[in-house]
Design a protein around this motif. Sequence first.
Motif, PDB file in Angstrom:
ATOM      1  N   PRO A 131      51.758  33.446  40.436  1.00 24.12           N
ATOM      2  CA  PRO A 131      50.943  33.672  41.639  1.00 24.12           C
ATOM      3  C   PRO A 131      51.289  34.987  42.338  1.00 24.12           C
ATOM      4  CG  PRO A 131      52.670  32.097  42.108  1.00 24.12           C
ATOM      5  CD  PRO A 131      52.745  32.366  40.634  1.00 24.12           C
ATOM      6  N   ALA A 132      50.303  35.499  43.081  1.00 18.88           N
ATOM      7  CA  ALA A 132      50.503  36.765  43.781  1.00 18.88           C
ATOM      8  C   ALA A 132      49.688  36.770  45.067  1.00 18.88           C
ATOM      9  CB  ALA A 132      50.089  37.940  42.899  1.00 18.88           C
ATOM     10  N   PHE A 133      50.181  37.544  46.021  1.00 17.27           N
ATOM     11  CA  PHE A 133      49.453  37.755  47.275  1.00 17.27           C
ATOM     12  C   PHE A 133      48.670  39.057  47.188  1.00 17.27           C
ATOM     13  CE2 PHE A 133      52.529  34.759  49.207  1.00 17.27           C
ATOM     14  CZ  PHE A 133      51.635  33.973  49.926  1.00 17.27           C
ATOM     15  N   PHE A 134      47.457  39.030  47.730  1.00 11.93           N
ATOM     16  CA  PHE A 134      46.606  40.207  47.853  1.00 11.93           C
ATOM     17  C   PHE A 134      46.359  40.438  49.338  1.00 11.93           C
ATOM     18  CE2 PHE A 134      46.160  38.816  43.630  1.00 11.93           C
ATOM     19  CZ  PHE A 134      45.642  39.838  42.856  1.00 11.93           C
ATOM     20  N   LYS A 135      46.563  41.660  49.795  1.00 15.35           N
ATOM     21  CA  LYS A 135      46.403  41.936  51.217  1.00 15.35           C
ATOM     22  C   LYS A 135      45.961  43.379  51.432  1.00 15.35           C
ATOM     23  CE  LYS A 135      50.802  40.940  51.786  1.00 15.35           C
ATOM     24  NZ  LYS A 135      52.171  40.727  52.334  1.00 15.35           N
ATOM     25  N   PRO A 136      45.220  43.653  52.516  1.00 13.10           N
ATOM     26  CA  PRO A 136      44.906  45.034  52.861  1.00 13.10           C
ATOM     27  C   PRO A 136      46.198  45.814  53.097  1.00 13.10           C
ATOM     28  CG  PRO A 136      43.521  43.516  54.098  1.00 13.10           C
ATOM     29  CD  PRO A 136      44.579  42.689  53.433  1.00 13.10           C
ATOM     30  N   ASN A 137      46.286  47.003  52.555  1.00 13.40           N
ATOM     31  CA  ASN A 137      47.519  47.788  52.670  1.00 13.40           C
ATOM     32  C   ASN A 137      47.769  48.265  54.087  1.00 13.40           C
ATOM     33  OD1 ASN A 137      49.823  49.147  51.496  1.00 13.40           O
ATOM     34  ND2 ASN A 137      48.716  51.061  51.771  1.00 13.40           N
ATOM     35  N   ASN A 138      46.718  48.421  54.878  1.00 15.53           N
ATOM     36  CA  ASN A 138      46.867  48.965  56.234  1.00 15.53           C
ATOM     37  C   ASN A 138      46.423  47.993  57.317  1.00 15.53           C
ATOM     38  OD1 ASN A 138      47.563  51.969  55.669  1.00 15.53           O
ATOM     39  ND2 ASN A 138      45.810  51.543  54.340  1.00 15.53           N
ATOM     40  N   GLY A 139      46.442  46.716  57.030  1.00 14.44           N
ATOM     41  CA  GLY A 139      45.973  45.739  58.000  1.00 14.44           C
ATOM     42  C   GLY A 139      47.068  44.805  58.444  1.00 14.44           C
ATOM     43  N   GLY A 140      46.700  43.879  59.325  1.00 14.48           N
ATOM     44  CA  GLY A 140      47.649  42.906  59.837  1.00 14.48           C
ATOM     45  C   GLY A 140      46.972  41.591  60.143  1.00 14.48           C
ATOM     46  N   SER A 141      47.720  40.714  60.806  1.00 15.43           N
ATOM     47  CA  SER A 141      47.239  39.385  61.204  1.00 15.43           C
ATOM     48  C   SER A 141      46.796  38.530  60.017  1.00 15.43           C
ATOM     49  CB  SER A 141      46.080  39.497  62.210  1.00 15.43           C
ATOM     50  OG  SER A 141      46.517  40.091  63.410  1.00 15.43           O
ATOM     51  N   SER A 142      47.188  38.926  58.799  1.00 18.99           N
ATOM     52  CA  SER A 142      46.850  38.202  57.571  1.00 18.99           C
ATOM     53  C   SER A 142      45.356  38.169  57.283  1.00 18.99           C
ATOM     54  CB  SER A 142      47.394  36.757  57.611  1.00 18.99           C
ATOM     55  OG  SER A 142      48.799  36.771  57.702  1.00 18.99           O
ATOM     56  N   LEU A 143      44.571  39.026  57.952  1.00 17.09           N
ATOM     57  CA  LEU A 143      43.149  39.103  57.676  1.00 17.09           C
ATOM     58  C   LEU A 143      42.925  39.738  56.301  1.00 17.09           C
ATOM     59  CD1 LEU A 143      41.966  40.280  61.194  1.00 17.09           C
ATOM     60  CD2 LEU A 143      41.386  38.103  60.112  1.00 17.09           C
ATOM     61  N   GLY A 144      42.056  39.128  55.509  1.00 22.06           N
ATOM     62  CA  GLY A 144      41.787  39.623  54.168  1.00 22.06           C
ATOM     63  C   GLY A 144      42.863  39.293  53.162  1.00 22.06           C
ATOM     64  N   MET A 145      43.797  38.455  53.524  1.00 19.79           N
ATOM     65  CA  MET A 145      44.934  38.128  52.652  1.00 19.79           C
ATOM     66  C   MET A 145      44.641  36.853  51.862  1.00 19.79           C
ATOM     67  SD  MET A 145      48.868  37.658  53.875  1.00 19.79           S
ATOM     68  CE  MET A 145      50.160  37.098  52.792  1.00 19.79           C
ATOM     69  N   SER A 146      45.016  36.855  50.588  1.00 24.15           N
ATOM     70  CA  SER A 146      44.781  35.693  49.728  1.00 24.15           C
ATOM     71  C   SER A 146      45.992  35.436  48.846  1.00 24.15           C
ATOM     72  CB  SER A 146      43.567  35.921  48.820  1.00 24.15           C
ATOM     73  OG  SER A 146      42.400  36.224  49.551  1.00 24.15           O
ATOM     74  N   LEU A 147      46.203  34.173  48.538  1.00 26.31           N
ATOM     75  CA  LEU A 147      47.205  33.761  47.556  1.00 26.31           C
ATOM     76  C   LEU A 147      46.458  33.326  46.302  1.00 26.31           C
ATOM     77  CD1 LEU A 147      50.019  32.949  46.555  1.00 26.31           C
ATOM     78  CD2 LEU A 147      49.733  30.775  47.760  1.00 26.31           C
ATOM     79  N   VAL A 148      46.741  33.980  45.187  1.00 26.89           N
ATOM     80  CA  VAL A 148      46.055  33.684  43.931  1.00 26.89           C
ATOM     81  C   VAL A 148      47.049  33.042  42.968  1.00 26.89           C
ATOM     82  CG1 VAL A 148      44.823  34.652  41.956  1.00 26.89           C
ATOM     83  CG2 VAL A 148      44.455  35.595  44.241  1.00 26.89           C
ATOM     84  N   ARG A 149      46.705  31.854  42.511  1.00 25.55           N
ATOM     85  CA  ARG A 149      47.580  31.140  41.580  1.00 25.55           C
ATOM     86  C   ARG A 149      47.036  31.178  40.141  1.00 25.55           C
ATOM     87  NH1 ARG A 149      51.460  28.493  44.291  1.00 25.55           N
ATOM     88  NH2 ARG A 149      51.115  27.910  46.468  1.00 25.55           N
TER      89      ARG A 149
END
Length: 301
Positions: A131-149
């Motif tokens: 599994p891996a996390f995907f997130k905006p490189n320049n963002g915060g508050s976990s917006l746009g963040m996903s956990l992919v299994r």
Amino acid sequence: MKILLIAGGWSSERDVSLSGARNIDAALRALGHAVTFLDPLHSFDSLTAEARRHDFAFLNLHGSPGEDGLIQAILDAAGCPYQGSGPAASFLALNKAAAKQVFRACGLETADWELLVAHPGEAWRPRFGLPAFFKPNNGGSSLGMSLVRQESGLPAALAAAFERDREVLVEPALDGLEVTCAVLGDEALPPILIKPKAGVFFDYESKYVKDAAEEICPAPLPGEILAAVERASLAAHKALGLRGCSRSDFILTGQAPVLLEVNTLPGMTSTSLLPRAAGAVGLDYTALVGRLIELGLSGRE
């Protein structure tokens, strides 16, 4: 003092910024200051003129503009002091991939990563697997963040992250406890243990919906682990050249604390972590705001 409260802006974290600004406004007035509110979304072109009319600026911006150093650079040019870090350090910290290079160079433990600056194509897979996390490189508050299994989740995760940012950071999902630790001045505040109640990670709802996560402060962890987290938070703060305050997020994997990222303008809502940590050392919300002003002034005399 005449204080310019700057909040809102046009990032995806606008609502969080405005929510915290209401609390800050009340605290500033309780401290006896005259407050003028400025939202860059509507009044960006008047920022320099307003800054020159005020004694101090209190920033409560998240994402860009704000955490990227742009507003700080304008305030510096206008000769208006403010709380928190300067333009270069702010820019460096907001860019997660750049900050992680600094962490590694300074000997701080941080998760592996891949930076994607364009969609990698359907055949791409993370080099460290799932599994891996995907997130905006320049963002915060976990917006746009996903956990992919599973691989079937890759298209949606990439789409969600690229919708928020032109750059996407991918990190392996590490098993362990989530801990955050703030720095105020040159001291680490008590670490906070985070236990999301519904989701599998500390997502947007866990952060900003009341009672959506259990946030225990001080964290009920062995003293040597707490000390290691505090040392790492201070080291990250210094490595990035930050000042005033910051908040570092970690995963405890059973070894050294693994540093994920550092926030230069931590949230100031009623459910935010910095006010909670400050409260654990006897600083209520209003006193915290006053302390941030003191640090902002002392760092620029």
